[in-house]
Design a protein around this motif. Structure first.
Motif, PDB file in Angstrom:
ATOM      1  N   GLN A  69      24.529 -10.334 -70.515  1.00  0.00           N
ATOM      2  CA  GLN A  69      23.324  -9.943 -71.228  1.00  0.00           C
ATOM      3  C   GLN A  69      23.701  -9.745 -72.688  1.00  0.00           C
ATOM      4  O   GLN A  69      24.533  -8.909 -73.027  1.00  0.00           O
ATOM      5  CB  GLN A  69      22.762  -8.642 -70.648  1.00  0.00           C
ATOM      6  CG  GLN A  69      21.344  -8.339 -71.076  1.00  0.00           C
ATOM      7  CD  GLN A  69      20.777  -7.136 -70.326  1.00  0.00           C
ATOM      8  OE1 GLN A  69      21.476  -6.456 -69.581  1.00  0.00           O
ATOM      9  NE2 GLN A  69      19.489  -6.888 -70.526  1.00  0.00           N
ATOM     10  N   ASP A 105      18.924  -8.188 -75.853  1.00  0.00           N
ATOM     11  CA  ASP A 105      18.151  -9.147 -75.063  1.00  0.00           C
ATOM     12  C   ASP A 105      18.001  -8.616 -73.636  1.00  0.00           C
ATOM     13  O   ASP A 105      18.966  -8.123 -73.050  1.00  0.00           O
ATOM     14  CB  ASP A 105      18.863 -10.500 -75.042  1.00  0.00           C
ATOM     15  CG  ASP A 105      17.982 -11.618 -74.506  1.00  0.00           C
ATOM     16  OD1 ASP A 105      16.833 -11.332 -74.096  1.00  0.00           O
ATOM     17  OD2 ASP A 105      18.454 -12.773 -74.471  1.00  0.00           O
ATOM     18  N   ASP A 106      16.773  -8.715 -73.084  1.00  0.00           N
ATOM     19  CA  ASP A 106      16.543  -8.253 -71.714  1.00  0.00           C
ATOM     20  C   ASP A 106      16.882  -9.315 -70.676  1.00  0.00           C
ATOM     21  O   ASP A 106      16.949  -9.020 -69.482  1.00  0.00           O
ATOM     22  CB  ASP A 106      15.069  -7.838 -71.540  1.00  0.00           C
ATOM     23  CG  ASP A 106      14.719  -6.613 -72.388  1.00  0.00           C
ATOM     24  OD1 ASP A 106      15.643  -5.803 -72.626  1.00  0.00           O
ATOM     25  OD2 ASP A 106      13.565  -6.495 -72.824  1.00  0.00           O
ATOM     26  N   ASN A 107      17.053 -10.544 -71.127  1.00  0.00           N
ATOM     27  CA  ASN A 107      17.326 -11.644 -70.194  1.00  0.00           C
ATOM     28  C   ASN A 107      18.795 -11.700 -69.804  1.00  0.00           C
ATOM     29  O   ASN A 107      19.679 -11.337 -70.576  1.00  0.00           O
ATOM     30  CB  ASN A 107      16.919 -12.985 -70.819  1.00  0.00           C
ATOM     31  CG  ASN A 107      15.434 -13.050 -71.110  1.00  0.00           C
ATOM     32  OD1 ASN A 107      14.615 -12.634 -70.293  1.00  0.00           O
ATOM     33  ND2 ASN A 107      15.086 -13.565 -72.284  1.00  0.00           N
ATOM     34  N   HIS A 108      19.029 -12.193 -68.607  1.00  0.00           N
ATOM     35  CA  HIS A 108      20.385 -12.389 -68.121  1.00  0.00           C
ATOM     36  C   HIS A 108      20.726 -13.880 -68.167  1.00  0.00           C
ATOM     37  O   HIS A 108      19.888 -14.731 -67.841  1.00  0.00           O
ATOM     38  CB  HIS A 108      20.527 -11.867 -66.687  1.00  0.00           C
ATOM     39  CG  HIS A 108      20.422 -10.375 -66.598  1.00  0.00           C
ATOM     40  ND1 HIS A 108      21.510  -9.547 -66.593  1.00  0.00           N
ATOM     41  CD2 HIS A 108      19.325  -9.553 -66.526  1.00  0.00           C
ATOM     42  CE1 HIS A 108      21.119  -8.290 -66.515  1.00  0.00           C
ATOM     43  NE2 HIS A 108      19.788  -8.271 -66.467  1.00  0.00           N
TER      44      HIS A 108
END
Length: 512
Positions: free
Chosen positions: A312, A316-319
């Motif tokens: 991560q 950023d909240d995305n993986h």
């Protein structure tokens, strides 16, 4: 002619014997030496424009560790390009790579008679045999036909060894190539033939082509980064990136960003999106050097990547899924660090699935001599010297020193000695003697007049050249007095060529 036929028969019998490659190569050179009455010979492997000695006969022991780039050695280049027997004229002005490297010769003598036998299999060059003598007429009585027979038998011997190693690799289900060839093919070479190095290479070969994490341990300077490179180059990821990160050099404030990346605006100074090392090494290998220096907070985040295979970026909240193999290295004892609470036990067990210990130089038997030759040749190229010879006394000193800084220290010591010798020499043929090495006194206590310590050099405000001249003058005067004013005996005591000593003494105004 009868004796020659007997020698050919012996070489042919050795090809079918149960000897290992090293013994077969040594027997081959011994037979050639007996047949041609030469002073020295060498069997060389050719790969990627380099000749690497596999066996030598009559040459200094450090030659086996040298690697000869044909671009740096005109005679070897001529052998590589010829496709047939090469006879060099005795008065050839092409420098010989073995000048001054003939065993048991105290003076810096130059080879006068030289023949190169290219080793060809299906018109492909795989190596060479070099044959040298001091007598300029030594090989005149041997015909090219006789020499071609020797060349063909030697080529068969070398090719048999290469094929046997490939078969052994295939039987162990390894995708790596022959150990003779792998080093230069992938530009990763670990010099050494000691038992400790054979065990290390076997461990690398066993785990390289798996997906297991590897923890490399060992003292500072043993070559852990080279082991990591070998693991990557012998793996199925060799065509992808090997990304290096020194954890000890990471400030805490940027460490997380270096590992996992960040997005624009994540913190002050984040003016654009940036990949971290994990993303850069996706489908490749990430080498985390000095892993023991990571903070506990970062250790927890690293553990998560190893467990779930995603990262991560900061802000950023995305993986992001990554397929990265981890190779870590440390000079610390991580099991002790775990007990003291400085390293996470769960991360330690994740990283040390396959631990590899790199032995210190003092436990590698005669590997020091090979490494001395390897670094001497590197120094010769850098200094543009014609040759660099290391005296037997210096080799003995280097082999008795404990090397607390290991290979890194050895390389620096050889480089420094070569620079000192270059500054002292009036020509480009360099000889490294005991007094060129600034290592601990206990290693050279039996030769007090030859000691040059680092402290001594630092106490020379008049400059290196003047200090060197003064040192040489005092040393020559002392040796001249001890040898009853005999210049030839003085040259032998100092392990230098008599002519060179006379010229040096004149420059230092010690004689008319």
């Amino acid at each position: 002619m009868k004796n020659m036929k007997e020698e050919w028969a012996q070489i042919a019998l050795d090809l079918t014997s149960g000897l290992d490659s090293k013994d077969r190569f040594e027997r081959l050179l011994s037979t050639i030496r007996n047949a041609l009455k030469c002073d020295a010979s060498a069997l060389l492997l050719f790969k990627n424009q380099y000749f690497s000695p596999l066996a030598t006969n009559g040459l200094d022991s450090d030659v086996i560790g040298r690697r000869f780039a044909i671009s740096q050695h005109p005679r070897l280049e001529a052998i590589a390009r010829a496709g047939d027997i090469v006879r060099f004229p005795s008065d050839s002005d092409l420098p010989d790579p073995y000048d001054g490297l003939i065993k048991n010769k105290k003076e810096l003598l130059h080879v006068h008679s030289c023949i190169g036998l290219p080793l060809l299999i299906n018109e492909r060059l795989i190596g060479a045999v070099t044959i040298d003598a001091f007598d300029p007429d030594q090989f005149n009585s041997f015909t090219n036909k006789e020499l071609r027979i020797i060349s063909a038998l030697a080529a068969t011997s070398l090719n048999t060894a290469l094929l046997m190693e490939r078969l052994e690799n295939q039987s162990s289900e390894s995708s790596t190539s022959s150990s003779f060839e792998t080093a230069q093919q992938n530009n990763v070479e670990m010099i050494g033939e000691s038992k400790a190095m054979k065990e290390l290479k076997a461990n690398i070969k066993a785990v390289a082509n798996t997906e297991l994490s590897v923890l490399i341990t060992g003292e500072t300077g043993v070559g852990k980064e080279l082991v990591a490179s070998a693991l990557h180059e012998q793996s199925s990821r060799a065509n992808q990136s090997l990304v290096y990160l020194n954890c000890a050099a990471l400030p805490e404030s940027v460490a997380e960003s270096e590992l996992f990346g960040h997005v624009k605006g994540a913190f002050t100074g984040a003016i654009s999106n940036r990949k971290g090392k994990f993303e850069s090494a996706d489908n490749g290998t990430l080498f985390l050097d000095e892993i023991g220096e990571l903070s506990l907070a970062l250790q927890a985040k690293l553990l998560r990547v190893l467990q779930y295979g995603d990262i991560q970026r900061i802000g950023d909240d995305n993986h992001i899924k990554v397929n990265t193999r981890i190779i870590a290295a440390t000079n610390k004892t991580l099991s002790e660090e775990v007990k003291e609470g400085n390293f996470r036990a769960d991360l330690y067990h994740r990283l040390s699935v396959f631990p590899i210990f790199v032995p210190p130089l003092r436990e590698r038997e005669n590997d020091i001599t090979l490494l001395v030759g390897y670094f001497a040749e590197k120094s010769r190229v850098k200094l543009r010297a014609s040759s660099i010879r290391i005296t037997p006394e210096a080799i003995r000193v280097l082999n008795t020193y404990p090397w607390p800084g290991n290979i890194r220290e050895l390389e620096h010591v050889i480089s420094r000695a070569a620079v000192l010798s270059r500054a002292q020499s009036i020509d480009s043929d360099l000889t490294l003697s005991t007094w060129h090495f600034s290592i601990q006194k206990e290693a050279i206590s039996d030769e007090p007049i030859h000691q040059v310590t680092e402290d001594t050099l630092l106490e020379c405000p008049q400059g290196l050249r003047i200090a060197t001249d003064e040192f040489q003058a005092k040393l020559i005067q002392q040796a001249y007095k001890e040898n009853k004013q005999n210049w030839a005996a003085t040259a032998r005591a100092l392990q230098v060529d008599t002519g060179n000593l006379h010229r040096l003494a004149k420059r230092l105004k010690l004689k008319e």
